[in-house]
Design a protein around this motif. Sequence first.
Motif, short mmCIF file in Angstrom:
data_model
loop_
_atom_site.label_atom_id
_atom_site.label_comp_id
_atom_site.label_asym_id
_atom_site.label_seq_id
_atom_site.Cartn_x
_atom_site.Cartn_y
_atom_site.Cartn_z
N HIS A 117 67.10 67.40 65.02
CA HIS A 117 68.01 66.56 65.77
C HIS A 117 68.73 65.58 64.84
CE1 HIS A 117 69.57 64.03 68.95
NE2 HIS A 117 69.03 62.98 68.36
N ALA A 118 67.98 64.97 63.97
CA ALA A 118 68.57 64.04 63.00
C ALA A 118 67.63 63.93 61.81
CB ALA A 118 68.77 62.67 63.63
N ILE A 119 68.16 63.36 60.75
CA ILE A 119 67.36 63.24 59.53
C ILE A 119 67.34 61.78 59.08
CG2 ILE A 119 67.21 63.88 57.08
CD1 ILE A 119 68.95 66.43 58.52
N GLU B 122 73.08 66.63 49.86
CA GLU B 122 74.06 67.69 50.14
C GLU B 122 73.60 68.61 51.27
OE1 GLU B 122 77.15 69.32 49.18
OE2 GLU B 122 77.34 67.15 49.16
N ARG B 123 72.31 68.90 51.25
CA ARG B 123 71.79 69.90 52.20
C ARG B 123 71.85 69.44 53.65
NH1 ARG B 123 65.45 68.79 51.15
NH2 ARG B 123 65.76 66.67 50.46
N PHE B 124 72.08 68.12 53.89
CA PHE B 124 72.13 67.63 55.26
C PHE B 124 73.55 67.54 55.80
CE2 PHE B 124 68.39 65.22 53.47
CZ PHE B 124 67.49 66.21 53.82
N LYS B 125 74.49 68.08 55.04
CA LYS B 125 75.89 68.00 55.44
C LYS B 125 76.08 68.48 56.89
CE LYS B 125 80.08 68.39 52.83
NZ LYS B 125 80.90 69.20 51.95
N GLY B 126 76.75 67.66 57.68
CA GLY B 126 77.01 68.06 59.06
C GLY B 126 75.92 67.66 60.03
N LYS B 127 74.81 67.11 59.50
CA LYS B 127 73.74 66.66 60.40
C LYS B 127 73.80 65.14 60.52
CE LYS B 127 70.74 69.44 61.74
NZ LYS B 127 70.83 70.11 63.04
N PRO B 128 73.38 64.61 61.68
CA PRO B 128 73.30 63.15 61.79
C PRO B 128 72.23 62.62 60.85
CG PRO B 128 73.08 64.24 63.93
CD PRO B 128 72.99 65.30 62.91
N ALA C 98 68.55 58.31 68.75
CA ALA C 98 69.78 57.96 69.47
C ALA C 98 71.02 58.60 68.85
CB ALA C 98 69.94 56.44 69.50
N MET C 99 70.88 59.17 67.65
CA MET C 99 72.04 59.79 67.01
C MET C 99 72.50 60.99 67.84
SD MET C 99 72.80 58.32 64.13
CE MET C 99 73.31 59.23 62.70
N LYS C 100 73.79 61.14 67.90
CA LYS C 100 74.32 62.33 68.58
C LYS C 100 74.82 63.31 67.53
CE LYS C 100 75.77 60.15 72.84
NZ LYS C 100 75.97 58.77 72.40
N ALA C 101 74.59 64.57 67.81
CA ALA C 101 75.00 65.60 66.86
C ALA C 101 76.49 65.50 66.57
CB ALA C 101 74.66 66.97 67.41
N SER C 102 77.24 65.10 67.61
CA SER C 102 78.70 65.09 67.44
C SER C 102 79.18 63.98 66.50
CB SER C 102 79.36 64.93 68.80
OG SER C 102 78.91 63.74 69.39
N GLU C 103 78.39 62.91 66.42
CA GLU C 103 78.85 61.74 65.66
C GLU C 103 79.31 62.10 64.25
OE1 GLU C 103 76.28 58.33 65.49
OE2 GLU C 103 76.13 58.36 67.68
N THR C 104 78.39 62.77 63.54
CA THR C 104 78.77 63.09 62.18
C THR C 104 79.56 64.38 62.11
OG1 THR C 104 76.54 63.84 62.03
CG2 THR C 104 77.10 61.85 60.80
N ALA C 105 79.30 65.26 63.08
CA ALA C 105 80.01 66.54 63.06
C ALA C 105 81.52 66.30 63.12
CB ALA C 105 79.57 67.41 64.22
N ALA C 106 81.92 65.30 63.90
CA ALA C 106 83.34 65.04 64.06
C ALA C 106 83.98 64.62 62.73
CB ALA C 106 83.56 63.96 65.10
N THR C 107 83.27 63.79 61.99
CA THR C 107 83.85 63.33 60.74
C THR C 107 83.86 64.45 59.70
OG1 THR C 107 81.72 62.58 59.97
CG2 THR C 107 83.09 60.95 61.08
N GLN C 108 82.97 65.42 59.89
CA GLN C 108 82.89 66.50 58.92
C GLN C 108 84.05 67.49 59.05
OE1 GLN C 108 80.68 67.10 56.49
NE2 GLN C 108 79.44 65.30 56.85
N SER C 109 84.55 67.64 60.30
CA SER C 109 85.46 68.74 60.52
C SER C 109 86.93 68.37 60.30
CB SER C 109 85.27 69.28 61.94
OG SER C 109 85.68 68.30 62.85
N LYS C 110 87.17 67.29 59.63
CA LYS C 110 88.56 66.94 59.35
C LYS C 110 89.21 68.05 58.51
CE LYS C 110 87.92 64.29 55.12
NZ LYS C 110 86.56 63.92 54.94
N PRO C 111 90.48 68.25 58.71
CA PRO C 111 91.11 69.38 58.04
C PRO C 111 90.94 69.29 56.53
CG PRO C 111 92.74 67.88 58.98
CD PRO C 111 91.42 67.46 59.49
N SER C 112 90.32 70.28 55.99
CA SER C 112 90.07 70.23 54.55
C SER C 112 91.03 71.20 53.88
CB SER C 112 88.64 70.67 54.28
OG SER C 112 88.36 71.81 55.04
#
Lengths: 153, 468
Positions: free
Chosen positions: B58-60, B71-77, B99-113
């Motif tokens: 769920h979170a780390i 690096e290995r936790f990329k995309g995880k809260p 309390a972390m939501k999966a979407s919280e960090t996922a959203a910042t990760q998916s910016k157009p690269s």
Amino acid sequence: MNISGIMNKNIIFLGLSASSREEAVRAMVDGMTREGYVADQKKYLAAIREREGKGTTGIGYGVAIPHGKSDGVKAPCVAYARLAAPVDWNSFDGKPVTSVFLIGVPEKNAGNDHLKILIAISKRLMHEDFRKNLEQAKTPEDVLKVIQSIDES
Amino acid sequence: MKKLLAVTACPTGIAHTYMAAEALQQAAKKKDVSIKVETRGSVGVENRLTEEEIAEAHAIIIAADMDADEERFKGKPVVRVGAGEAIKAADQLIDRALAMKASETAATQSKPSDYVENVQKLKSERSAGRTGPYKHLMSGVSFMIPIVVAGGLIIACSFLFGIYAFQQEGTLAWGLKKIGDSAMGLMVTVLSGYIAYSIADRPGLAPGLIGGALSSALGAGFLGGIFSGFLAGYLAKLLKDKLHLPKSLESLKPILIIPFVTTLVVGLMMVFVIGTPFSMLMNALVDWLKNMGTANAILLGVIMGAMMATDMGGPINKAAYTVGTALIASSIYAPMAAVMAAGMTPPIGLAIATFASKKKFNREEKEAGKAALVLGLSFITEGAIPFAAADPIRVIPSCMVGSAIAGGLAEAFGCLLRAPHGGLFVMLIPNAVSNVFLYLVAIAIGAVVTALMVLALKKDKTQEQLTK
């Protein structure tokens, strides 16, 4: 690593009076020497001092775990002291120290036994019941019993 | 139940790594939450988190005052604090992580690269999705490839001085060949070792490496190496998981019992049972390839070429690539030539298509075309993936046809490639490629075919789509 197995009641000091960490360690090393664990006090003390110089061994909760791997030590041993009055140990949480575990391991011992002992003690310290039992132990035998709980966990 | 993971690490504090771990475990227990804690302390990394665990978590919580291999936790809260914080306030940390939501960090990760990054991401996503024996095989191959590439390119450098220059002892060419040969000699050993490592972790490595070395020595080649890797890995894992010993002997298991028993079994199997049939199989394969008629050679080039473009960097592509590189070790250079030509054409062909047409690609795709050209010239087939992913039905067949033609032509022209990678750059080394000019022609024709086919199949975009 069986910790209670390398302790004995003659190197458990309850109410040790010391005014500094140096004095506390020295008194404990004296005890270890009397009991035949330490052959060369000077060498062992130098190893402990060198370790303290690298960073404090006061890990918090009023506990310090000084240690040294040295060929001044004949056999692995752990001494315990409850100090009559708290001394400053430059601890991680800023609190003065009242409980000291002193670890001695011969240089020739392969690996990192001294670290394993240290880790086992410090992990157990995170448990409140262990800290309480250690604080309330009235005799060296009681202390040994509390230490046995590390080996059993 | 939510699963949490944590890493604790502290460079100076003698025991804080372990105290923090203990505190987190206690706090999680109180709240009835499952947690696994990796410790990076004075006795090294213990309780290492696996990829699957990270994927499921769920979170780390990272309670560390030093690098914790994040690096290995990329995309995880991730909740990040110092080790001291975990000792003092483990309860709150657990609450924060829950309390972390999966979407919280996922959203910042998916910016157009940018394009190249996107290719990287697709690659790593794909490798994360692999499971079972195939994952282990790929893991072995991925450890082997750098060795083959380094060794192969260094051998190719020795050809700078002429194909047989290395026979003159003491010369630079001789030295380069020696270096390259040592690397190539490790190929099967490492393949086998890391297949086993992937299956059983550290206890698998020793028996895997030794099994692979035996396979080389017995002439059972990469087929034998794959076999020994799987045998060593599964056997070591079996012993690790199922063999229960009294506590006093338990610490001997990973350093003595598992390596000894597994190596003995794998070694005896290789020497007395598997080695001979596999080496006969390898010899038969090598003989067949060496004495193959032109028609068969072209057919092989066509098939391997098509395989390279089927899934671009996926299992079918890697199968063809692995065979190509493995055969270099047996001094058979033609299949590798077909493989590299076919691996270069998909991105190059797509790039040409984007340059040629104003109406079939949007602005973003046209930009991507330039990057794809560079990736294609460097023999990175994955450069075609973003195009293939966007429009697989039209793009993949076009790529396969172009690659099959490039592969077939490379064989027909009798091209040989003595290095396992390098794209255009390896062609600059004299003698590394036989018939360089015709080789380039084969690649160019393949790429043009791909481009023409894509252009014929793709429909024109509307004005609105074009400006996107």
